[in-house]
Each structure stands twice: as structure tokens, then as C-alpha cells.
Scaffold this motif. Sequence first.
Motif, PDB file in Angstrom:
ATOM      1  N   ILE A  22       3.183  34.426 -14.665  1.00 20.38           N
ATOM      2  CA  ILE A  22       3.484  35.533 -15.575  1.00 20.38           C
ATOM      3  C   ILE A  22       2.404  35.640 -16.647  1.00 20.38           C
ATOM      4  CG2 ILE A  22       5.087  36.311 -17.360  1.00 20.38           C
ATOM      5  CD1 ILE A  22       7.355  35.232 -15.637  1.00 20.38           C
ATOM      6  N   LEU A  23       1.973  34.490 -17.151  1.00 16.19           N
ATOM      7  CA  LEU A  23       0.907  34.487 -18.149  1.00 16.19           C
ATOM      8  C   LEU A  23      -0.373  35.054 -17.552  1.00 16.19           C
ATOM      9  CD1 LEU A  23      -0.064  33.669 -20.972  1.00 16.19           C
ATOM     10  CD2 LEU A  23      -0.636  31.423 -20.043  1.00 16.19           C
ATOM     11  N   ALA A  24      -0.683  34.671 -16.317  1.00 16.68           N
ATOM     12  CA  ALA A  24      -1.892  35.167 -15.661  1.00 16.68           C
ATOM     13  C   ALA A  24      -1.825  36.674 -15.471  1.00 16.68           C
ATOM     14  CB  ALA A  24      -2.076  34.468 -14.313  1.00 16.68           C
ATOM     15  N   VAL A  25      -0.662  37.180 -15.067  1.00 15.29           N
ATOM     16  CA  VAL A  25      -0.488  38.622 -14.884  1.00 15.29           C
ATOM     17  C   VAL A  25      -0.663  39.350 -16.205  1.00 15.29           C
ATOM     18  CG1 VAL A  25       1.170  40.420 -14.302  1.00 15.29           C
ATOM     19  CG2 VAL A  25       0.986  38.386 -12.861  1.00 15.29           C
ATOM     20  N   THR A  26      -0.090  38.781 -17.267  1.00 12.62           N
ATOM     21  CA  THR A  26      -0.151  39.413 -18.586  1.00 12.62           C
ATOM     22  C   THR A  26      -1.567  39.450 -19.130  1.00 12.62           C
ATOM     23  OG1 THR A  26       2.059  38.561 -19.034  1.00 12.62           O
ATOM     24  CG2 THR A  26       0.811  39.373 -20.912  1.00 12.62           C
ATOM     25  N   LEU A  27      -2.319  38.383 -18.891  1.00 13.21           N
ATOM     26  CA  LEU A  27      -3.646  38.264 -19.496  1.00 13.21           C
ATOM     27  C   LEU A  27      -4.774  38.821 -18.634  1.00 13.21           C
ATOM     28  CD1 LEU A  27      -3.419  34.677 -21.026  1.00 13.21           C
ATOM     29  CD2 LEU A  27      -3.042  36.879 -22.150  1.00 13.21           C
ATOM     30  N   MET A  28      -4.463  39.260 -17.438  1.00 13.77           N
ATOM     31  CA  MET A  28      -5.517  39.794 -16.583  1.00 13.77           C
ATOM     32  C   MET A  28      -6.211  40.958 -17.291  1.00 13.77           C
ATOM     33  SD  MET A  28      -4.358  39.784 -12.598  1.00 13.77           S
ATOM     34  CE  MET A  28      -3.000  40.872 -12.909  1.00 13.77           C
ATOM     35  N   GLY A  29      -7.493  40.822 -17.477  1.00 12.13           N
ATOM     36  CA  GLY A  29      -8.239  41.878 -18.152  1.00 12.13           C
ATOM     37  C   GLY A  29      -7.944  41.946 -19.631  1.00 12.13           C
ATOM     38  N   CYS A  30      -7.285  40.903 -20.173  1.00 13.10           N
ATOM     39  CA  CYS A  30      -6.919  40.881 -21.601  1.00 13.10           C
ATOM     40  C   CYS A  30      -6.104  42.112 -21.979  1.00 13.10           C
ATOM     41  CB  CYS A  30      -8.168  40.791 -22.476  1.00 13.10           C
ATOM     42  SG  CYS A  30      -9.126  39.297 -22.201  1.00 13.10           S
ATOM     43  N   SER A  31      -5.254  42.581 -21.070  1.00 15.43           N
ATOM     44  CA  SER A  31      -4.483  43.796 -21.320  1.00 15.43           C
ATOM     45  C   SER A  31      -3.093  43.441 -21.803  1.00 15.43           C
ATOM     46  CB  SER A  31      -4.377  44.621 -20.033  1.00 15.43           C
ATOM     47  OG  SER A  31      -3.750  43.857 -19.020  1.00 15.43           O
ATOM     48  N   PRO A  32      -2.443  44.343 -22.577  1.00 14.22           N
ATOM     49  CA  PRO A  32      -1.074  44.098 -23.023  1.00 14.22           C
ATOM     50  C   PRO A  32      -0.119  44.192 -21.846  1.00 14.22           C
ATOM     51  CG  PRO A  32      -1.784  46.314 -23.605  1.00 14.22           C
ATOM     52  CD  PRO A  32      -2.993  45.604 -23.076  1.00 14.22           C
ATOM     53  N   GLU A  33       1.129  43.756 -22.049  1.00 13.46           N
ATOM     54  CA  GLU A  33       2.068  43.747 -20.938  1.00 13.46           C
ATOM     55  C   GLU A  33       2.422  45.148 -20.466  1.00 13.46           C
ATOM     56  OE1 GLU A  33       6.414  43.445 -23.145  1.00 13.46           O
ATOM     57  OE2 GLU A  33       5.455  41.631 -22.381  1.00 13.46           O
ATOM     58  N   ILE A  34       2.337  46.146 -21.344  1.00 12.28           N
ATOM     59  CA  ILE A  34       2.562  47.534 -20.954  1.00 12.28           C
ATOM     60  C   ILE A  34       1.309  48.343 -21.299  1.00 12.28           C
ATOM     61  CG2 ILE A  34       3.966  49.604 -21.287  1.00 12.28           C
ATOM     62  CD1 ILE A  34       6.281  47.798 -22.089  1.00 12.28           C
ATOM     63  N   ARG A  35       0.650  48.889 -20.297  1.00 16.09           N
ATOM     64  CA  ARG A  35      -0.563  49.675 -20.494  1.00 16.09           C
ATOM     65  C   ARG A  35      -0.216  51.151 -20.370  1.00 16.09           C
ATOM     66  NH1 ARG A  35      -1.280  46.071 -16.652  1.00 16.09           N
ATOM     67  NH2 ARG A  35      -1.931  47.503 -15.001  1.00 16.09           N
ATOM     68  N   TRP A 158       1.631  58.038 -18.718  1.00 19.18           N
ATOM     69  CA  TRP A 158       2.192  57.051 -17.798  1.00 19.18           C
ATOM     70  C   TRP A 158       1.961  55.632 -18.313  1.00 19.18           C
ATOM     71  CZ3 TRP A 158      -2.309  59.663 -16.993  1.00 19.18           C
ATOM     72  CH2 TRP A 158      -3.441  58.951 -16.591  1.00 19.18           C
ATOM     73  N   ALA A 159       2.857  54.765 -17.925  1.00 17.69           N
ATOM     74  CA  ALA A 159       2.798  53.366 -18.336  1.00 17.69           C
ATOM     75  C   ALA A 159       2.812  52.489 -17.104  1.00 17.69           C
ATOM     76  CB  ALA A 159       3.972  53.027 -19.248  1.00 17.69           C
ATOM     77  N   VAL A 160       2.035  51.398 -17.171  1.00 17.31           N
ATOM     78  CA  VAL A 160       1.924  50.459 -16.057  1.00 17.31           C
ATOM     79  C   VAL A 160       2.286  49.070 -16.566  1.00 17.31           C
ATOM     80  CG1 VAL A 160       0.404  49.507 -14.286  1.00 17.31           C
ATOM     81  CG2 VAL A 160       0.036  51.852 -15.100  1.00 17.31           C
ATOM     82  N   ALA A 161       3.124  48.369 -15.819  1.00 19.82           N
ATOM     83  CA  ALA A 161       3.530  47.027 -16.233  1.00 19.82           C
ATOM     84  C   ALA A 161       4.035  46.242 -15.033  1.00 19.82           C
ATOM     85  CB  ALA A 161       4.615  47.094 -17.299  1.00 19.82           C
ATOM     86  N   ALA A 162       3.933  44.923 -15.125  1.00 24.36           N
ATOM     87  CA  ALA A 162       4.502  44.040 -14.112  1.00 24.36           C
ATOM     88  C   ALA A 162       5.987  43.869 -14.406  1.00 24.36           C
ATOM     89  CB  ALA A 162       3.796  42.691 -14.124  1.00 24.36           C
ATOM     90  N   ILE A 163       6.819  44.182 -13.437  1.00 26.12           N
ATOM     91  CA  ILE A 163       8.266  44.105 -13.635  1.00 26.12           C
ATOM     92  C   ILE A 163       8.693  42.711 -14.044  1.00 26.12           C
ATOM     93  CG2 ILE A 163      10.492  44.277 -12.462  1.00 26.12           C
ATOM     94  CD1 ILE A 163       9.345  46.542 -10.799  1.00 26.12           C
ATOM     95  N   GLU A 164       8.093  41.692 -13.434  1.00 23.68           N
ATOM     96  CA  GLU A 164       8.461  40.309 -13.743  1.00 23.68           C
ATOM     97  C   GLU A 164       8.082  39.913 -15.160  1.00 23.68           C
ATOM     98  OE1 GLU A 164       8.641  40.754  -9.473  1.00 23.68           O
ATOM     99  OE2 GLU A 164       7.191  41.390 -10.973  1.00 23.68           O
ATOM    100  N   VAL A 165       7.140  40.642 -15.776  1.00 22.54           N
ATOM    101  CA  VAL A 165       6.721  40.345 -17.142  1.00 22.54           C
ATOM    102  C   VAL A 165       7.636  41.025 -18.151  1.00 22.54           C
ATOM    103  CG1 VAL A 165       4.887  40.611 -18.861  1.00 22.54           C
ATOM    104  CG2 VAL A 165       4.325  39.929 -16.520  1.00 22.54           C
ATOM    105  N   VAL A 166       7.861  42.320 -17.995  1.00 19.47           N
ATOM    106  CA  VAL A 166       8.643  43.057 -18.993  1.00 19.47           C
ATOM    107  C   VAL A 166      10.122  42.664 -18.972  1.00 19.47           C
ATOM    108  CG1 VAL A 166       7.081  45.027 -19.095  1.00 19.47           C
ATOM    109  CG2 VAL A 166       8.915  45.016 -17.405  1.00 19.47           C
TER     110      VAL A 166
END
Length: 206
Positions: A22-35, A158-166
Amino acid sequence: SNAMNLCPYQLCHELMRTALAILAVTLMGCSPEIRVYHEVDKSNPVNQYKTFQWAKADSLLWKMNPLYFNELNDGRIKQAFHDLMIAKGYLPVSDTADLTLRYDIHVEELSVLLPDPYGYMYGDYWMMPRDNLFRYREATLIIDVWHSKNRKLIWRGWAVAAIEVVFDDGKKPETVIRSVAAKILDALPSYTDPVDSVVRKDRVEN
């Protein structure tokens, strides 16, 4: 569940692995959890229009992906955007509105490579290769604002996020959807009354 059949060491290992993923998904590209992203037709400002309505639901999409397109999510999404539009000065009507709103959902199955040593499981006598891919779902929620009369798209967010993160902290769907909707509509300008605009302009000029 599978977690109930794990010994404490294995359970701890799985929790650590999931947390790292989850941390890796969140930090990929140093992007916030919801883009959040936007597209705007600058030649046709959305805030010159007062009323809005929802487009009719696409029954084909609901049949193709009932997990995400269902009455519960439909109500949550529409209510969230409905309340935010009103807060920005727009007026909901049942028909013949200036603006027509439509939402869409896309979900993509993705994976992230976990760093060593978490890609391996150590046995008593040998090191056994392990699946070091963490699979997750990346969801995109799109809101389109159309000019009802000429059926032209004039604003999209539009917003993009990993379901497992949010949803990691056990957040309720209503809470997550309202948060995402607020982030999307943050860039939507509030309704501007033409009469008020003229009055303010005259005051400035005089």
C-alpha cells in the motif's frame, strides 16, 4: 478467511507485506493517494449557467460492471455531486436544465513489485521464491458537465486512486465518495450571476 488459518508469524508477515505494498502504491511517482485532473472549454465558461440535471443512467454499463455500477453507488455519487453543485450556487431541476451531469467509473487491475527481502519467504532449510507482486485496483471516477442544448462537453474532472489505499482505514463508501467528489469539484467555478457581474463591473469603473 485465509488470515484465520495463518500462524501469528505468517499473519504478521502478511500484514507487513500488505502495508509495504500500500505504501509503494501511494508513493509511486511521489503522488498523493487521490490524483485529480481537469479539462475545461475556456470559450464556454461553465459558471455562466445556473441549472443542472443528471443524464439518464446507462443501463448497459450497469449490466457490464454491476460491482461498481449499482443503485447504492449511484445514489452516493449523485448525492455527493448534487450537494457540492448546490454549494457552488447551481440549481437542480428535473428537466430543461442548462447543464447535464454524467459520471463514469473505470477500474483497472494493476500490480506493484515489492522490494526485497519481502519478495522471498524463508523456510527452515532453503529460500523459497515467492510471488512478490501486490495486485490492486486503480479506480477512476469521471464527472462530465455538458451544455444540455448543444450537447457539448464544457467541463470534465476526474480522480484516480487505488481502492486498497483509499479504503485502507475501513472508511465508509459515503465518506470516500464525498471526499473524492469534493476534490474533483474544487476546481469547478461557482455560479456567477450575470446581473451581479455587471453591477460589480460598474462599481469598479465608477
